[in-house]
Design a protein around this motif. Structure first.
Motif, PDB file in Angstrom:
ATOM      1  N   PHE A  42       0.836  -1.203   0.000  1.00  0.00           N
ATOM      2  CA  PHE A  42       0.000   0.000   0.000  1.00  0.00           C
ATOM      3  C   PHE A  42       0.875   1.258   0.000  1.00  0.00           C
ATOM      4  CE2 PHE A  42      -2.026   3.398   2.423  1.00  0.00           C
ATOM      5  CZ  PHE A  42      -3.174   3.599   1.676  1.00  0.00           C
TER       6      PHE A  42
ATOM      7  N   ARG B 245       2.683   1.719  -3.347  1.00  0.00           N
ATOM      8  CA  ARG B 245       1.745   2.127  -4.383  1.00  0.00           C
ATOM      9  C   ARG B 245       1.306   3.572  -4.190  1.00  0.00           C
ATOM     10  NH1 ARG B 245      -1.791  -3.488  -4.711  1.00  0.00           N
ATOM     11  NH2 ARG B 245      -0.550  -4.428  -6.363  1.00  0.00           N
ATOM     12  N   LYS B 246       1.127   3.954  -2.944  1.00  0.00           N
ATOM     13  CA  LYS B 246       0.729   5.332  -2.647  1.00  0.00           C
ATOM     14  C   LYS B 246       1.845   6.301  -3.061  1.00  0.00           C
ATOM     15  CE  LYS B 246      -1.555   7.931   0.961  1.00  0.00           C
ATOM     16  NZ  LYS B 246      -2.008   7.916   2.348  1.00  0.00           N
TER      17      LYS B 246
ATOM     18  N   THR C 260      -3.351   1.094  -5.459  1.00  0.00           N
ATOM     19  CA  THR C 260      -3.455   1.473  -4.046  1.00  0.00           C
ATOM     20  C   THR C 260      -4.796   1.026  -3.485  1.00  0.00           C
ATOM     21  OG1 THR C 260      -1.998   3.363  -4.391  1.00  0.00           O
ATOM     22  CG2 THR C 260      -3.358   3.400  -2.415  1.00  0.00           C
TER      23      THR C 260
ATOM     24  N   SER D 150      -4.749  -2.639  -2.750  1.00  0.00           N
ATOM     25  CA  SER D 150      -4.102  -2.955  -1.479  1.00  0.00           C
ATOM     26  C   SER D 150      -5.047  -2.654  -0.316  1.00  0.00           C
ATOM     27  CB  SER D 150      -2.799  -2.157  -1.314  1.00  0.00           C
ATOM     28  OG  SER D 150      -1.805  -2.682  -2.137  1.00  0.00           O
TER      29      SER D 150
END
Length: 83
Positions: A62, A65-66, A74, A77
Motif C-alpha cells: 500500500f 503504491r501510494k 493502491t 491494497s
C-alpha cells in the motif's frame, strides 16, 4: 508460476515463490513489481491464517503504491487489507 500455484491451491509453493521474487526485486528496486508481489504474498499469508505477517506485506505494498501515485493498485491494497 506464483499465480498458478495460488489458483491451484498450492499456497505454500506460492508463498515461497513470492518471497523468492521479492529477494530478486529488492536489489533492482522495481517498486511497482515489489508492491504487486508484496500484496500477493500478503494475500496468500492471510489465506494461510498468518494475519500479522500478511498485514505487514500488504501495508508495505500500500505504501509503495501510494508513493508511486498508483490509484487503482493502491485501492487494491486497501481492499486486501479489508479482507
Amino acid at each position: 508460476m506464483r499465480i498458478f500455484h495460488r489458483l491451484l491451491g498450492r499456497l505454500k509453493a506460492a508463498m515461497d515463490d513470492y518471497r523468492y521474487a521479492l529477494r530478486l526485486l529488492r536489489p533492482i528496486d522495481i517498486k511497482i513489481e515489489m508492491a504487486n508481489t508484496s500484496n500477493n504474498l500478503g494475500y496468500v499469508l492471510a489465506i494461510l491464517g498468518r494475519y500479522s505477517e500478511a498485514r505487514a506485506f500488504v501495508e508495505d505494498a500500500f505504501n509503495m503504491r501510494k508513493q508511486l501515485g498508483s490509484l487503482i493498485p493502491t485501492a487494491l491494497s486497501e481492499n486486501t487489507l479489508a479482507t
